[in-house]
Design an enzyme around this catalytic site. Structure first.
Site, PDB file in Angstrom:
ATOM      1  N   CYS A 222      -1.441  -3.773   3.533  1.00  0.00           N
ATOM      2  CA  CYS A 222      -2.432  -4.828   3.376  1.00  0.00           C
ATOM      3  C   CYS A 222      -1.757  -6.173   3.644  1.00  0.00           C
ATOM      4  O   CYS A 222      -0.567  -6.330   3.400  1.00  0.00           O
ATOM      5  CB  CYS A 222      -3.012  -4.828   1.959  1.00  0.00           C
TER       6      CYS A 222
ATOM      7  N   SER B 142       0.834  -1.202   0.000  1.00  0.00           N
ATOM      8  CA  SER B 142       0.000   0.000   0.000  1.00  0.00           C
ATOM      9  C   SER B 142       0.867   1.251   0.000  1.00  0.00           C
ATOM     10  O   SER B 142       1.499   1.554  -0.991  1.00  0.00           O
ATOM     11  CB  SER B 142      -1.020   0.030   1.136  1.00  0.00           C
TER      12      SER B 142
ATOM     13  N   HIS C 189       4.867  13.696   7.056  1.00  0.00           N
ATOM     14  CA  HIS C 189       4.651  15.133   6.869  1.00  0.00           C
ATOM     15  C   HIS C 189       5.260  15.818   8.097  1.00  0.00           C
ATOM     16  O   HIS C 189       4.963  15.422   9.225  1.00  0.00           O
ATOM     17  CB  HIS C 189       3.160  15.481   6.784  1.00  0.00           C
TER      18      HIS C 189
END
Length: 116
Positions: free
Chosen positions: A82, A62, A67
């Site tokens: 996943c 995935s 940030h």
């Protein structure tokens, strides 16, 4: 198809200089993801002016993102995978340690392909 795990981290009071170092953050993210057993397809991002970094890693399982807000020592990290072949908690502990977070909050969501 399988269920996914979405680990969400809020890291506080991190090393401010490190949160603004694009190359080192990319290196740390790649090391963490390899430690977790994830297969990295691509990593890209943006270094903002006057400060801050966003990185996104596309994974076979995935994705992961970082940030940063260096001016306040804050970092938001998402680790979404996943299946059951990765250990995102291992990656999370590594990143918390390396970013020198003095306080953190962690949430884990189970993502399902079928209604619960």
């Amino acid at each position: 198809m399988s269920n996914g795990r979405h680990l969400i981290l809020d890291l506080y009071n991190c090393d401010q200089a490190l949160l603004d170092d694009y190359e080192e953050l990319q290196r740390l993210l790649e090391v963490a993801l390899k430690m977790a057993g994830a297969k990295i397809l691509r990593v890209f991002g943006e270094k903002f002016k006057p400060q801050g970094v966003t990185l996104l890693a596309l994974l076979a399982e995935s994705h992961a993102s970082i940030h940063t807000w260096p001016e306040i020592g804050y970092c938001a990290i998402d680790l979404y995978t996943c299946g059951d072949t990765t250990n995102t908690h291992k990656a999370a502990e590594f990143l918390k340690n390396k970013l020198k977070s003095k306080q953190s909050e962690e949430k884990e969501l189970v993502r399902s392909i079928t209604p619960q």
